[in-house]
Motif scaffolding. Structure first.
Motif, PDB file in Angstrom:
ATOM      1  N   VAL A 130     -26.096 -36.539  76.204  1.00 45.23           N
ATOM      2  CA  VAL A 130     -26.178 -36.010  77.563  1.00 45.23           C
ATOM      3  C   VAL A 130     -26.634 -37.097  78.523  1.00 45.23           C
ATOM      4  O   VAL A 130     -26.080 -37.254  79.628  1.00 45.23           O
ATOM      5  CB  VAL A 130     -27.139 -34.806  77.614  1.00 45.23           C
ATOM      6  CG1 VAL A 130     -27.216 -34.238  79.030  1.00 45.23           C
ATOM      7  CG2 VAL A 130     -26.698 -33.726  76.647  1.00 45.23           C
ATOM      8  N   ILE A 134     -24.319 -38.417  81.719  1.00 46.15           N
ATOM      9  CA  ILE A 134     -24.785 -38.362  83.106  1.00 46.15           C
ATOM     10  C   ILE A 134     -24.847 -39.756  83.720  1.00 46.15           C
ATOM     11  O   ILE A 134     -24.385 -39.992  84.851  1.00 46.15           O
ATOM     12  CB  ILE A 134     -26.166 -37.680  83.180  1.00 46.15           C
ATOM     13  CG1 ILE A 134     -26.069 -36.218  82.722  1.00 46.15           C
ATOM     14  CG2 ILE A 134     -26.712 -37.739  84.600  1.00 46.15           C
ATOM     15  CD1 ILE A 134     -27.404 -35.513  82.654  1.00 46.15           C
ATOM     16  N   GLU A 135     -25.394 -40.713  82.982  1.00 43.37           N
ATOM     17  CA  GLU A 135     -25.537 -42.066  83.512  1.00 43.37           C
ATOM     18  C   GLU A 135     -24.184 -42.731  83.746  1.00 43.37           C
ATOM     19  O   GLU A 135     -23.975 -43.401  84.767  1.00 43.37           O
ATOM     20  CB  GLU A 135     -26.392 -42.907  82.556  1.00 43.37           C
ATOM     21  CG  GLU A 135     -27.840 -42.457  82.516  1.00 43.37           C
ATOM     22  CD  GLU A 135     -28.588 -43.008  81.311  1.00 43.37           C
ATOM     23  OE1 GLU A 135     -28.016 -43.840  80.582  1.00 43.37           O
ATOM     24  OE2 GLU A 135     -29.740 -42.582  81.100  1.00 43.37           O
ATOM     25  N   ASN A 137     -21.343 -41.209  84.432  1.00 43.08           N
ATOM     26  CA  ASN A 137     -20.716 -40.572  85.591  1.00 43.08           C
ATOM     27  C   ASN A 137     -21.327 -41.062  86.897  1.00 43.08           C
ATOM     28  O   ASN A 137     -20.616 -41.268  87.891  1.00 43.08           O
ATOM     29  CB  ASN A 137     -20.851 -39.047  85.498  1.00 43.08           C
ATOM     30  CG  ASN A 137     -19.916 -38.453  84.467  1.00 43.08           C
ATOM     31  OD1 ASN A 137     -18.869 -39.017  84.162  1.00 43.08           O
ATOM     32  ND2 ASN A 137     -20.281 -37.308  83.914  1.00 43.08           N
ATOM     33  N   LEU A 138     -22.650 -41.242  86.910  1.00 41.55           N
ATOM     34  CA  LEU A 138     -23.300 -41.739  88.123  1.00 41.55           C
ATOM     35  C   LEU A 138     -22.882 -43.172  88.435  1.00 41.55           C
ATOM     36  O   LEU A 138     -22.695 -43.534  89.601  1.00 41.55           O
ATOM     37  CB  LEU A 138     -24.828 -41.655  87.964  1.00 41.55           C
ATOM     38  CG  LEU A 138     -25.441 -40.256  87.981  1.00 41.55           C
ATOM     39  CD1 LEU A 138     -26.939 -40.323  87.740  1.00 41.55           C
ATOM     40  CD2 LEU A 138     -25.152 -39.565  89.320  1.00 41.55           C
ATOM     41  N   VAL A 154     -32.921 -40.551  85.696  1.00 45.88           N
ATOM     42  CA  VAL A 154     -32.034 -39.535  85.118  1.00 45.88           C
ATOM     43  C   VAL A 154     -32.705 -38.816  83.966  1.00 45.88           C
ATOM     44  O   VAL A 154     -32.716 -37.576  83.904  1.00 45.88           O
ATOM     45  CB  VAL A 154     -30.710 -40.186  84.666  1.00 45.88           C
ATOM     46  CG1 VAL A 154     -29.909 -39.206  83.814  1.00 45.88           C
ATOM     47  CG2 VAL A 154     -29.899 -40.627  85.864  1.00 45.88           C
ATOM     48  N   ARG A 155     -33.278 -39.560  83.046  1.00 49.79           N
ATOM     49  CA  ARG A 155     -33.834 -38.946  81.848  1.00 49.79           C
ATOM     50  C   ARG A 155     -35.095 -38.151  82.156  1.00 49.79           C
ATOM     51  O   ARG A 155     -35.315 -37.074  81.598  1.00 49.79           O
ATOM     52  CB  ARG A 155     -34.099 -40.020  80.794  1.00 49.79           C
ATOM     53  CG  ARG A 155     -32.817 -40.747  80.410  1.00 49.79           C
ATOM     54  CD  ARG A 155     -32.996 -41.764  79.326  1.00 49.79           C
ATOM     55  NE  ARG A 155     -31.729 -42.467  79.085  1.00 49.79           N
ATOM     56  CZ  ARG A 155     -31.474 -43.212  78.036  1.00 49.79           C
ATOM     57  NH1 ARG A 155     -32.397 -43.388  77.103  1.00 49.79           N
ATOM     58  NH2 ARG A 155     -30.298 -43.803  77.898  1.00 49.79           N
ATOM     59  N   TYR A 158     -33.919 -34.928  83.857  1.00 51.85           N
ATOM     60  CA  TYR A 158     -33.298 -34.005  82.909  1.00 51.85           C
ATOM     61  C   TYR A 158     -34.362 -33.314  82.047  1.00 51.85           C
ATOM     62  O   TYR A 158     -34.309 -32.094  81.847  1.00 51.85           O
ATOM     63  CB  TYR A 158     -32.311 -34.759  82.025  1.00 51.85           C
ATOM     64  CG  TYR A 158     -31.634 -33.894  80.990  1.00 51.85           C
ATOM     65  CD1 TYR A 158     -30.566 -33.082  81.336  1.00 51.85           C
ATOM     66  CD2 TYR A 158     -32.077 -33.884  79.661  1.00 51.85           C
ATOM     67  CE1 TYR A 158     -29.939 -32.271  80.386  1.00 51.85           C
ATOM     68  CE2 TYR A 158     -31.452 -33.083  78.715  1.00 51.85           C
ATOM     69  CZ  TYR A 158     -30.394 -32.279  79.086  1.00 51.85           C
ATOM     70  OH  TYR A 158     -29.796 -31.485  78.150  1.00 51.85           O
TER      71      TYR A 158
END
Length: 245
Positions: A130, A134-135, A137-138, A154-155, A158
């Protein structure tokens, strides 16, 4: 040990409840909880990818031994808790057995500490895909610079979000059954068997062919039944939920 020390409650009952429909949906939800507890397949391939593999010494040999050992340890941890917990509390056994125990306090504290240690380690393994998704995509869509600041934000965000969800909504058992059926049953029982049939192409109506199709059928039943049961239980139990309880 705690349930055994507590002993059987005076009002313990092993009979089915009066509502047969409710019992059916609870059983469906239990299937999802079992699928959730034994859903290590989601990270097996990533773990195996880190093991050196050659033609003479393929990685599947130590991986198979490790999988057998892991599931054996899971079994000796889960089954005594399930059997003795049901013996002590009967049909009123709580989702978290520790909540039904009042003493000894040191055992309850030690068990909760072990849960924290377990979650700290396993959470990282399950959340890594996950984090990576996310990273990436960013970086690609929002043109963020990949590095430590991005990973930290991010982490941390989340983990904080999942912590908020876990603390806010107290229907732990119902959610586990729902996500176990909706998320883990397909990747544990259905997709691996489909991939095996496509790649290996076993002879039709052979034992291997039948076993894979049985796994697909069982996985589909668990997925549908536990998803419906979990969702229904969440709706049915919502009137008794107390947020941040």
């Amino acid at each position: 040990m705690g349930s055994l020390g507590k002993g059987r409650s005076e009002t313990v009952s092993y009979e089915y409840g009066s509502k047969s429909t409710d019992n059916m949906f609870r059983a469906f939800n239990a299937l999802g909880q079992i699928a959730f507890a034994y859903a290590g397949h989601a990270v097996v391939l990533e773990i195996q990818a880190t093991i050196p593999s050659t033609h003479e010494k393929p990685s599947k040999v130590p991986m198979w031994k490790g999988a057998i050992c892991a599931y054996f340890i899971n079994a000796i941890c889960y089954f005594p808790v399930a059997f003795i917990g049901y013996w002590a509390f009967g049909r009123d056994v709580p989702d978290n057995v520790l909540q039904g125990l009042q003493k000894p306090s040191w055992l309850i504290a030690a068990a909760n500490l072990m849960v924290v240690v377990h979650v700290i380690g396993s959470y990282q393994v399950y959340a890594m895909p996950v984090f990576d998704l996310i990273e990436n995509n960013l970086v690609k869509t929002c043109h963020f610079r990949n590095g430590f600041p991005l990973r930290l934000i991010v982490r941390t965000s989340y983990v904080a979000f999942t912590l908020f969800i876990g603390v806010t909504f107290p229907f732990f058992g119902d959610l586990i059954g729902f996500f176990g059926g909706f998320g883990f049953a397909p990747i544990s029982y259905i997709l691996p068997s489909i991939i095996w049939l496509v790649i290996k192409k076993p002879k039709r109506f052979s034992l291997n062919w039948f076993m894979n199709w049985i796994c697909i059928f069982v996985g589909a039943v668990i997925m549908l039944a536990s998803t419906i049961g979990g969702l229904r239980n969440i709706v049915a139990d919502s009137s008794t939920y107390k947020f941040y309880s």
